[in-house]
Every structure is written in structure tokens, then in C-alpha cells.
Scaffold this motif. Sequence first.
Motif, PDB file in Angstrom:
ATOM      1  N   SER A 137       0.824  -1.203   0.000  1.00  0.00           N
ATOM      2  CA  SER A 137       0.000   0.000   0.000  1.00  0.00           C
ATOM      3  C   SER A 137       0.862   1.259   0.000  1.00  0.00           C
ATOM      4  CB  SER A 137      -0.924  -0.005   1.223  1.00  0.00           C
ATOM      5  OG  SER A 137      -1.636   1.196   1.310  1.00  0.00           O
ATOM      6  N   ALA A 138       1.896   1.254   0.827  1.00  0.00           N
ATOM      7  CA  ALA A 138       2.780   2.417   0.892  1.00  0.00           C
ATOM      8  C   ALA A 138       3.499   2.633  -0.432  1.00  0.00           C
ATOM      9  CB  ALA A 138       3.805   2.237   2.017  1.00  0.00           C
ATOM     10  N   GLU A 139       3.913   1.546  -1.070  1.00  0.00           N
ATOM     11  CA  GLU A 139       4.582   1.672  -2.367  1.00  0.00           C
ATOM     12  C   GLU A 139       3.632   2.249  -3.414  1.00  0.00           C
ATOM     13  OE1 GLU A 139       5.971  -2.296  -3.024  1.00  0.00           O
ATOM     14  OE2 GLU A 139       7.928  -1.871  -2.121  1.00  0.00           O
ATOM     15  N   GLU A 153       1.070   4.154  -2.901  1.00  0.00           N
ATOM     16  CA  GLU A 153       0.744   5.538  -2.576  1.00  0.00           C
ATOM     17  C   GLU A 153       1.951   6.449  -2.726  1.00  0.00           C
ATOM     18  OE1 GLU A 153      -1.055   5.594   1.278  1.00  0.00           O
ATOM     19  OE2 GLU A 153      -2.639   4.216   0.682  1.00  0.00           O
ATOM     20  N   PHE A 212       4.701   6.396  -0.805  1.00  0.00           N
ATOM     21  CA  PHE A 212       5.384   6.696   0.443  1.00  0.00           C
ATOM     22  C   PHE A 212       6.725   5.981   0.553  1.00  0.00           C
ATOM     23  CE2 PHE A 212       0.891   7.365   1.958  1.00  0.00           C
ATOM     24  CZ  PHE A 212       0.980   8.740   1.947  1.00  0.00           C
TER      25      PHE A 212
END
Length: 84
Positions: free
Chosen positions: A63-65, A67, A69
Motif C-alpha cells: 500500500s505504501a509503495e 501511494e 510513500f
Amino acid sequence: MKVSEPVVAYNTAHLQGLRNRLIALIDQTSDERKLQDCLDLLQAKKPMPCMFTEEELDAVIDSAEKEGFASREEVDMMFTKWRH
């Protein structure tokens, strides 16, 4: 459903290995604040604040990748600190 207790809890060789790695890292550290943070964490009465299963952690990282982040390289660099 068959239930079993975690082997790690009773594996003294594993626990001693963890203790030895902690001692080695502590011996190499001269940063007083970092040592105090470690002491505070080890003495904490409450559970670790961020506990994930491997699947949950993978989902958070993905998810962070997505988005923007964290890139895969940034994640890999961060985790190399704890690999041995």
C-alpha cells in the motif's frame, strides 16, 4: 482444531542467540539516547505497538509503495538494518 504452542517460547538456544545478538549490538553502540530507547522498550509493560503478521506487513508495504510513500529500494534498505 489442533492447537500447539510456539516452539520459540521454549527454545533456549534460540533465546540465547537473540540475547547474544542484542548484547553484541549494545556493545557496539555509544549513542546514549538509542540505548535508553532500547531499555525503555525492553522494560515496557504493554505489548509492542506495531505487530503484524507477514501477510499484514506485506499489505502495508504494498500500500505504501502504491501511494508513493516508499519505494521497494527504500523498504529493502530499511530492512537490511535488521537482517543478519
